[in-house]
Enzyme design. Structure first.
Site, mmCIF file in Angstrom:
data_model
loop_
_atom_site.group_PDB
_atom_site.id
_atom_site.type_symbol
_atom_site.label_atom_id
_atom_site.label_comp_id
_atom_site.label_asym_id
_atom_site.label_seq_id
_atom_site.Cartn_x
_atom_site.Cartn_y
_atom_site.Cartn_z
ATOM 1 N N TYR A 147 0.813 -1.209 0.000
ATOM 2 C CA TYR A 147 0.000 0.000 0.000
ATOM 3 C C TYR A 147 0.853 1.269 0.000
ATOM 4 O O TYR A 147 2.064 1.218 0.220
ATOM 5 C CB TYR A 147 -0.900 -0.019 1.238
ATOM 6 C CG TYR A 147 -0.105 -0.086 2.525
ATOM 7 C CD1 TYR A 147 0.329 1.075 3.150
ATOM 8 C CD2 TYR A 147 0.245 -1.302 3.108
ATOM 9 C CE1 TYR A 147 1.073 1.029 4.313
ATOM 10 C CE2 TYR A 147 1.004 -1.358 4.268
ATOM 11 C CZ TYR A 147 1.409 -0.190 4.861
ATOM 12 O OH TYR A 147 2.159 -0.221 5.998
ATOM 13 N N SER A 153 4.517 3.947 12.995
ATOM 14 C CA SER A 153 4.177 2.546 12.777
ATOM 15 C C SER A 153 4.065 2.217 11.288
ATOM 16 O O SER A 153 3.841 3.074 10.455
ATOM 17 C CB SER A 153 2.851 2.284 13.480
ATOM 18 O OG SER A 153 1.919 1.681 12.637
ATOM 19 N N LYS A 154 4.245 0.923 11.017
ATOM 20 C CA LYS A 154 4.092 0.484 9.638
ATOM 21 C C LYS A 154 2.806 -0.318 9.498
ATOM 22 O O LYS A 154 2.500 -0.851 8.448
ATOM 23 C CB LYS A 154 5.292 -0.385 9.245
ATOM 24 C CG LYS A 154 6.515 0.414 8.839
ATOM 25 C CD LYS A 154 7.315 -0.423 7.849
ATOM 26 C CE LYS A 154 8.552 0.174 7.257
ATOM 27 N NZ LYS A 154 8.929 1.489 7.393
ATOM 28 N N ARG A 155 2.065 -0.425 10.608
ATOM 29 C CA ARG A 155 0.829 -1.209 10.547
ATOM 30 C C ARG A 155 -0.129 -0.577 9.560
ATOM 31 O O ARG A 155 -0.501 0.582 9.691
ATOM 32 C CB ARG A 155 0.179 -1.268 11.922
ATOM 33 C CG ARG A 155 0.738 -2.340 12.824
ATOM 34 C CD ARG A 155 -0.360 -2.861 13.717
ATOM 35 N NE ARG A 155 -1.183 -1.775 14.217
ATOM 36 C CZ ARG A 155 -1.093 -1.261 15.438
ATOM 37 N NH1 ARG A 155 -0.224 -1.729 16.281
ATOM 38 N NH2 ARG A 155 -1.900 -0.280 15.814
#
Ligand code: GLU
Length: 520
Positions: free
Chosen positions: A20, A264-266
């Site tokens: 994404y 964050s990479k979430r």
């Protein structure tokens, strides 16, 4: 024709198609785009897919699509074409091979046959010795200052032993450059590893491909995240090997969580497409992202900027060095500002299809043509735009504008019903039946005139009227809401409500009602 370096601004966003679009990526794309627009230059999107193992099918196009949804349209890309293509690195392999050959011939690069196990062992050993892990130059040829005889290298080549190509970093030189954001930066070449340029699978590494492409695509400014700053010495050495002038570099500050840890990479927290899906508008997202590291001027209080305004105001000089805190509340605040200011027609475009699909799902007692009309929806928008966080909530949070309540908020009923509420409501309905002017002003006057002689406060009726007509205990101004519902709907809902809510006889007489019954 080649433009002389420095003549035309050409910037690039170079995502790897691994998933994404991260907000950090959007910020990089946006700053590159804005700088190009500001200077009448070109903004290019180049897909960096040299890491085939991490490549996600279709991610290149979906990244571009998401970018375009936010209003950032590249001048050149895999979708838009251009004179400097192909714009995807896996289609440029012969170019990298050619330049790799040049560096091998120039003795700026060498073959390396060390296996993964050897490299790992070497790394562990260096760590143990407290050294920064680096390639031990086992395969650096004698003729380039190493210890490996040329015959050994030729033998391995003849045997087709898998290998990589590494750059030969010069010993003990200082590598300096001026970063547009960070100012002068200096590196000691002793800290720079002999970076792999070509991998054993025949693909270049990011460093090699990106330097070659930035040069061939005539990129004038490389604007990217701070995490790439440490790659600069390798890149600058490569430019030097080729005798090319490097583009100017601007390394953007890190994005931080509110606790100042790295963002964050979430996916759910940082994917641009998820923000769009949640209902954030492209205007608010772009505005928010623009402010992650940039401001118009010292002490400038302004926070709301459209993309067009940013194209005029943005400058790389005003990008700060300090990490930028990603504060979602700021995005929420911006979204509200945009909803308040957005032209009614734009909101109509969003909510019309939502209402349509709601109406397909369930039937309504209201007149469908009336409640779907621009005039009616326009009134709903004006009542609700200040009260919602997202445009879609105008439909989802206030379904009472379109459907009679199916149930009543029990807590609100218990809080607002007195033993004589139903009786007073019944009397009030008979008054409402005779009201011809169903405007908010007149409804307010009617209600006040009605309660005064009965020694009740307006609130005695306001809350029950709201609950019976909307099902819930909060919302926009009651009188305005009733005006929008219209007389017929209001009376129908009140009558129905009185049939469904009953206060048991024994509770009457001033005691707080307990066994209120709400029937379906
Ligand atoms: N492909 C790199 C990335 O994924 C681009 C780094 C750069 O802009 O040079 O972020």
């Amino acid at each position: 024709m080649r433009t002389a370096p420095g003549q035309r601004v050409r910037t690039r966003f170079a995502p790897s198609p691994t998933g994404y679009l991260h907000v950090g990526g959007l910020r990089t794309a946006l700053y590159n785009y804005l700088y190009a627009k500001k200077t009448d230059g070109d903004f290019i999107v180049r897909i960096e897919d040299t890491d085939q193992a991490r490549k996600v099918e279709g991610a290149d196009r979906s990244l571009l699509k998401t970018l375009e949804m936010t209003g950032i349209v590249p001048d050149e890309s895999i979708l838009h074409g251009g004179h400097f293509g192909p714009y995807v690195q896996s289609e440029r392999l012969d170019i990298y091979r050619r330049f790799c050959r040049q560096l091998l011939d120039q003795k700026n690069a060498y073959y390396c046959f060390s296996t993964a196990e050897e490299l790992e062992e070497n790394r562990k050993l260096q760590m143990k010795q407290g050294l920064q892990p680096k390639y031990n130059r086992k395969w650096l040829p004698e003729e380039m200052g190493g210890t490996m005889p040329g015959s050994e290298i030729r033998k391995k080549m003849q045997e087709n032993v898998p290998h990589v190509v590494r750059m030969r970093v010069p010993d003990y030189i200082s590598i300096m450059f001026d970063d547009v954001v960070r100012g002068p930066v200096e590196f000691d070449s002793a800290t720079v590893d002999d970076q792999v340029l070509m991998k054993s699978d025949g693909f270049p590494t990011y460093h090699f491909a990106s330097v070659i492409d930035d040069h061939l695509m005539e990129i004038s400014h490389v604007i990217r995240g701070e995490e790439w700053l440490s790659s600069m010495p390798k890149h600058l050495l490569l430019y030097d090997f080729f005798g090319w002038e490097p583009p100017k570099a601007a390394h953007l500050p890190l994005l931080l969580n509110p606790d100042r840890s790295k963002l964050s990479k979430r996916q759910g927290d940082v994917a641009v497409e998820d923000f769009l899906k949640k209902g954030y508008s492209s205007e608010a997202i772009i505005n928010f992202v623009a402010l992650l590291g940039w401001n118009e001027g010292e002490g400038c209080e302004r926070e709301v900027y459209s993309l067009e305004e940013l194209e005029k105001t943005f400058s790389l000089e005003r990008v700060g060095k300090a990490g930028a805190v990603f504060n979602i509340e700021k995005l929420d605040w911006l979204e509200k500002q945009y909803i308040k200011a957005r032209p009614q027609e734009k909101i109509l475009d969003v909510i019309r299809p939502l209402l349509q699909s709601e109406l397909e799902k369930k039937s309504t007692d209201m007149n469908v043509d009336h409640i779907s009309s621009d005039e009616y929806l326009g009134q709903v928008i004006e009542l609700m735009r200040e009260r919602v966080s997202f445009e879609h909530e105008i439909i989802t949070f206030s379904s009472y504008f379109f459907f009679d309540p199916e149930a009543y908020d029990e807590k609100a009923v218990h809080k607002r019903w007195a033993p004589d509420t139903n009786d007073v409501l019944r009397d009030f309905i008979t008054v409402l039946e005779t009201v011809e002017d169903f405007s908010a002003d007149n409804l307010e006057k009617t209600l006040k005139d009605f309660v005064a002689p009965r020694e009740k406060k307006p609130a005695f009726l306001i809350h029950p009227l709201r609950i019976l007509t909307s099902g819930v205990g909060f919302g926009p101004s009651l009188y305005h809401m009733l005006e929008v519902f219209g007389k017929e709907t209001v009376l129908r809902r009140l009558r129905k409500g009185l049939e469904r809510i009953s206060v048991p006889q024994q509770e009457q007489g001033g005691l707080p009602p307990r066994g209120i019954v709400i029937r379906d």
